[in-house]
Scaffold this motif. Structure first.
Motif, PDB file in Angstrom:
ATOM      1  N   ARG A  77       0.827  -1.201   0.000  1.00  0.00           N
ATOM      2  CA  ARG A  77       0.000   0.000   0.000  1.00  0.00           C
ATOM      3  C   ARG A  77       0.867   1.259   0.000  1.00  0.00           C
ATOM      4  NH1 ARG A  77      -2.121   3.060   4.185  1.00  0.00           N
ATOM      5  NH2 ARG A  77      -1.264   1.592   5.688  1.00  0.00           N
ATOM      6  N   GLU A  78       1.932   1.260   0.773  1.00  0.00           N
ATOM      7  CA  GLU A  78       2.807   2.416   0.824  1.00  0.00           C
ATOM      8  C   GLU A  78       3.538   2.623  -0.502  1.00  0.00           C
ATOM      9  OE1 GLU A  78       2.556   0.291   3.299  1.00  0.00           O
ATOM     10  OE2 GLU A  78       1.782   1.551   4.918  1.00  0.00           O
ATOM     11  N   LEU A  79       3.902   1.526  -1.159  1.00  0.00           N
ATOM     12  CA  LEU A  79       4.553   1.648  -2.455  1.00  0.00           C
ATOM     13  C   LEU A  79       3.604   2.239  -3.499  1.00  0.00           C
ATOM     14  CD1 LEU A  79       6.632  -1.654  -2.711  1.00  0.00           C
ATOM     15  CD2 LEU A  79       7.454   0.654  -2.271  1.00  0.00           C
ATOM     16  N   PHE A  80       2.336   1.856  -3.439  1.00  0.00           N
ATOM     17  CA  PHE A  80       1.358   2.430  -4.359  1.00  0.00           C
ATOM     18  C   PHE A  80       1.163   3.924  -4.086  1.00  0.00           C
ATOM     19  CE2 PHE A  80      -0.396  -2.027  -4.815  1.00  0.00           C
ATOM     20  CZ  PHE A  80       0.042  -2.170  -6.119  1.00  0.00           C
ATOM     21  N   GLN A  81       1.237   4.313  -2.824  1.00  0.00           N
ATOM     22  CA  GLN A  81       1.134   5.735  -2.489  1.00  0.00           C
ATOM     23  C   GLN A  81       2.322   6.515  -3.046  1.00  0.00           C
ATOM     24  OE1 GLN A  81       0.841   5.496   1.782  1.00  0.00           O
ATOM     25  NE2 GLN A  81      -1.393   5.422   1.764  1.00  0.00           N
ATOM     26  N   LEU A  82       3.512   5.946  -2.943  1.00  0.00           N
ATOM     27  CA  LEU A  82       4.690   6.594  -3.518  1.00  0.00           C
ATOM     28  C   LEU A  82       4.580   6.676  -5.037  1.00  0.00           C
ATOM     29  CD1 LEU A  82       7.598   5.045  -1.399  1.00  0.00           C
ATOM     30  CD2 LEU A  82       6.613   7.320  -1.208  1.00  0.00           C
ATOM     31  N   LEU A  83       4.017   5.638  -5.651  1.00  0.00           N
ATOM     32  CA  LEU A  83       3.829   5.663  -7.099  1.00  0.00           C
ATOM     33  C   LEU A  83       2.879   6.785  -7.509  1.00  0.00           C
ATOM     34  CD1 LEU A  83       4.272   4.382  -9.874  1.00  0.00           C
ATOM     35  CD2 LEU A  83       2.373   2.823  -9.370  1.00  0.00           C
ATOM     36  N   GLU A  84       1.837   7.010  -6.717  1.00  0.00           N
ATOM     37  CA  GLU A  84       0.891   8.092  -7.014  1.00  0.00           C
ATOM     38  C   GLU A  84       1.575   9.452  -6.907  1.00  0.00           C
ATOM     39  OE1 GLU A  84      -2.885   8.948  -8.394  1.00  0.00           O
ATOM     40  OE2 GLU A  84      -2.085   6.971  -7.881  1.00  0.00           O
ATOM     41  N   LEU A  85       2.439   9.596  -5.908  1.00  0.00           N
ATOM     42  CA  LEU A  85       3.179  10.856  -5.758  1.00  0.00           C
ATOM     43  C   LEU A  85       4.169  11.043  -6.908  1.00  0.00           C
ATOM     44  CD1 LEU A  85       3.853  10.769  -1.910  1.00  0.00           C
ATOM     45  CD2 LEU A  85       2.150  12.143  -3.118  1.00  0.00           C
ATOM     46  N   GLN A  86       4.766   9.945  -7.363  1.00  0.00           N
ATOM     47  CA  GLN A  86       5.683  10.021  -8.496  1.00  0.00           C
ATOM     48  C   GLN A  86       4.959  10.511  -9.751  1.00  0.00           C
ATOM     49  OE1 GLN A  86       9.174   9.300  -8.616  1.00  0.00           O
ATOM     50  NE2 GLN A  86       8.832  10.331 -10.564  1.00  0.00           N
ATOM     51  N   LYS A  87       3.712  10.068  -9.931  1.00  0.00           N
ATOM     52  CA  LYS A  87       2.915  10.546 -11.064  1.00  0.00           C
ATOM     53  C   LYS A  87       2.694  12.048 -10.957  1.00  0.00           C
ATOM     54  CE  LYS A  87      -0.779   8.223 -12.061  1.00  0.00           C
ATOM     55  NZ  LYS A  87      -2.045   7.480 -11.860  1.00  0.00           N
ATOM     56  N   GLY A  88       2.444  12.541  -9.744  1.00  0.00           N
ATOM     57  CA  GLY A  88       2.276  13.975  -9.546  1.00  0.00           C
ATOM     58  C   GLY A  88       3.521  14.752  -9.942  1.00  0.00           C
ATOM     59  N   PHE A  89       4.699  14.239  -9.573  1.00  0.00           N
ATOM     60  CA  PHE A  89       5.953  14.883  -9.961  1.00  0.00           C
ATOM     61  C   PHE A  89       6.106  14.909 -11.484  1.00  0.00           C
ATOM     62  CE2 PHE A  89       8.217  14.097  -5.709  1.00  0.00           C
ATOM     63  CZ  PHE A  89       8.064  15.420  -5.343  1.00  0.00           C
ATOM     64  N   THR A  90       5.686  13.831 -12.136  1.00  0.00           N
ATOM     65  CA  THR A  90       5.783  13.773 -13.595  1.00  0.00           C
ATOM     66  C   THR A  90       4.907  14.836 -14.247  1.00  0.00           C
ATOM     67  OG1 THR A  90       6.196  11.378 -13.478  1.00  0.00           O
ATOM     68  CG2 THR A  90       5.522  12.282 -15.606  1.00  0.00           C
ATOM     69  N   PHE A  91       3.672  14.966 -13.763  1.00  0.00           N
ATOM     70  CA  PHE A  91       2.775  16.001 -14.289  1.00  0.00           C
ATOM     71  C   PHE A  91       3.335  17.394 -14.030  1.00  0.00           C
ATOM     72  CE2 PHE A  91      -0.853  12.830 -13.411  1.00  0.00           C
ATOM     73  CZ  PHE A  91      -0.666  12.247 -14.653  1.00  0.00           C
ATOM     74  N   PHE A  92       3.858  17.612 -12.827  1.00  0.00           N
ATOM     75  CA  PHE A  92       4.404  18.920 -12.474  1.00  0.00           C
ATOM     76  C   PHE A  92       5.593  19.276 -13.376  1.00  0.00           C
ATOM     77  CE2 PHE A  92       2.903  19.428  -7.783  1.00  0.00           C
ATOM     78  CZ  PHE A  92       1.599  19.372  -8.224  1.00  0.00           C
ATOM     79  N   SER A  93       6.478  18.310 -13.582  1.00  0.00           N
ATOM     80  CA  SER A  93       7.680  18.575 -14.370  1.00  0.00           C
ATOM     81  C   SER A  93       7.327  18.984 -15.797  1.00  0.00           C
ATOM     82  CB  SER A  93       8.571  17.328 -14.386  1.00  0.00           C
ATOM     83  OG  SER A  93       9.732  17.542 -15.163  1.00  0.00           O
ATOM     84  N   ALA A  94       6.411  18.241 -16.414  1.00  0.00           N
ATOM     85  CA  ALA A  94       6.022  18.565 -17.797  1.00  0.00           C
ATOM     86  C   ALA A  94       5.350  19.934 -17.875  1.00  0.00           C
ATOM     87  CB  ALA A  94       5.103  17.478 -18.339  1.00  0.00           C
ATOM     88  N   SER A  95       4.467  20.232 -16.929  1.00  0.00           N
ATOM     89  CA  SER A  95       3.740  21.503 -16.946  1.00  0.00           C
ATOM     90  C   SER A  95       4.665  22.686 -16.665  1.00  0.00           C
ATOM     91  CB  SER A  95       2.608  21.467 -15.919  1.00  0.00           C
ATOM     92  OG  SER A  95       1.666  20.461 -16.249  1.00  0.00           O
ATOM     93  N   LEU A  96       5.579  22.522 -15.720  1.00  0.00           N
ATOM     94  CA  LEU A  96       6.477  23.624 -15.382  1.00  0.00           C
ATOM     95  C   LEU A  96       7.402  23.972 -16.552  1.00  0.00           C
ATOM     96  CD1 LEU A  96       7.364  22.689 -11.701  1.00  0.00           C
ATOM     97  CD2 LEU A  96       6.234  24.788 -12.442  1.00  0.00           C
ATOM     98  N   ARG A  97       7.864  22.963 -17.264  1.00  0.00           N
ATOM     99  CA  ARG A  97       8.716  23.239 -18.420  1.00  0.00           C
ATOM    100  C   ARG A  97       7.934  23.975 -19.509  1.00  0.00           C
ATOM    101  NH1 ARG A  97      13.585  20.989 -18.129  1.00  0.00           N
ATOM    102  NH2 ARG A  97      13.920  19.331 -16.599  1.00  0.00           N
ATOM    103  N   ALA A  98       6.695  23.545 -19.738  1.00  0.00           N
ATOM    104  CA  ALA A  98       5.866  24.241 -20.723  1.00  0.00           C
ATOM    105  C   ALA A  98       5.551  25.663 -20.276  1.00  0.00           C
ATOM    106  CB  ALA A  98       4.576  23.456 -20.954  1.00  0.00           C
ATOM    107  N   ASN A  99       5.301  25.847 -18.970  1.00  0.00           N
ATOM    108  CA  ASN A  99       5.058  27.193 -18.446  1.00  0.00           C
ATOM    109  C   ASN A  99       6.291  28.079 -18.608  1.00  0.00           C
ATOM    110  OD1 ASN A  99       2.531  26.329 -17.733  1.00  0.00           O
ATOM    111  ND2 ASN A  99       2.937  26.220 -15.543  1.00  0.00           N
ATOM    112  N   GLY A 100       7.468  27.477 -18.462  1.00  0.00           N
ATOM    113  CA  GLY A 100       8.695  28.252 -18.640  1.00  0.00           C
ATOM    114  C   GLY A 100       8.823  28.798 -20.055  1.00  0.00           C
TER     115      GLY A 100
END
Length: 317
Positions: A165-188
């Protein structure tokens, strides 16, 4: 939903009727077709500009048509304890008005309300645009720090439980980082584009930038770059952590399987001896001997101890 606001000194007035008066902020949240048409008529904004942010997959970009400037930026949203996503937000500057369009209510626009009316002015459209972009970058930083604290909390739980369960939670947070990274670069890229538009004298009638606005735009660019660096750093840390804990869980499973295999071998010894003495044959210490049963038990126990010692010496127990 359509809301209309206008700054009046240090206060923010909410208008109840549509007006073409200068300096009005039209805020559209998941608008209907009628609301889009109403705003298009009042502001002379192109309909395709107004509909641009209604696509969840719309990328950050800028576009100029006639006297209107479209800026689409991706803002960060929190949908659950461990679920983070991004959402397109369209900001349209017309000669007399500013229009924002988004699919959902969000904290970025929510911070511009009557209680914070002293910090912004809808009449100063360019500065208001930069303030929205700055607020968006600030929320990225806030959510990244929030995710990092959540990662530390899950790490402490993993050290005790080692559950999936904890690993799945970390995976969900990793997805959030992926979305943030792509959006921030486009915003830049959008911010760099705004920087070039600001320096183009032929576009001064669309976006008027004063000295204070230049400083604000530079602050937005700095905040965006800082958010990108933090996302990359924490993403690498999270990836390494997930790999480490996955290896630890796999190693623990191997240790359990090795222990069970060793116990199976040990239990096979008395089972085999009991099978021999259970045969319908005349063998030493058989059923006719008064202490035959206890001899068999002691013999099996001794062999089991010897086998356990041998497995322990080899590190299997």
């Amino acid at each position: 939903m359509l809301c209309m606001y206008k700054s009046d000194g240090d206060t923010l007035l909410e208008l109840t009727t549509t007006s073409c008066e200068k300096g009005i902020w039209f805020n559209l949240i998941n608008p209907s077709v009628e609301e889009l048409c109403l705003v298009a008529t009042a502001t002379n904004a192109p309909m395709d500009f107004l509909r641009a942010a209604l696509d969840e997959e719309e990328r950050s970009r800028t576009e100029i048509e006639d006297d209107c400037l479209l800026v689409i930026t991706n803002i960060s949203v929190m949908r659950g304890l461990d679920t983070y996503d991004t959402l397109p937000l369209a900001i349209i500057l017309t000669p007399d008005h500013i229009v924002t369009v988004c699919l959902e209510n969000n904290r970025v626009l929510g911070d511009f309300n009557p209680s914070t009316a002293k910090t912004f002015n809808t009449i100063k459209k360019t500065r208001f645009l930069f303030q929205i972009l700055y607020k968006s970058a600030s929320y990225y930083l806030m959510y990244v720090k929030q995710i990092n604290r959540r990662i530390d909390e899950i790490e402490r739980q993993l050290r005790r439980s080692m559950k999936n369960r904890e690993l799945f939670q970390l995976l969900e947070l990793q997805k959030g980082f992926t979305f943030f990274s792509a959006s921030l670069r486009a915003n830049g890229i959008v911010l760099e584009r705004l920087l070039r538009i600001r320096m183009n004298t032929q576009l001064q009638h669309i976006i008027k930038v004063y000295e204070e606005d230049e400083d604000l735009l530079e602050d937005v660019i700095i905040e965006n770059k800082q958010a990108i660096e933090m996302v990359e750093m924490y993403s690498h840390v999270l990836t390494g952590m997930m790999d480490t804990f996955a290896s630890v869980i796999s190693n623990n499973l191997n240790m359990v399987m090795k222990f069970l295999a060793s116990m199976t071998i040990l239990l096979a010894i008395p089972t085999m001896i009991s099978s021999f003495f259970g045969m319908n044959l005349v063998i030493p210490f058989g059923a006719e001997h008064p202490l035959g049963f206890w001899y068999v038990v002691l013999f099996s126990f001794a062999l089991a101890i010897i086998g356990a010692y041998g497995l322990w010496k080899k590190g299997m127990l």
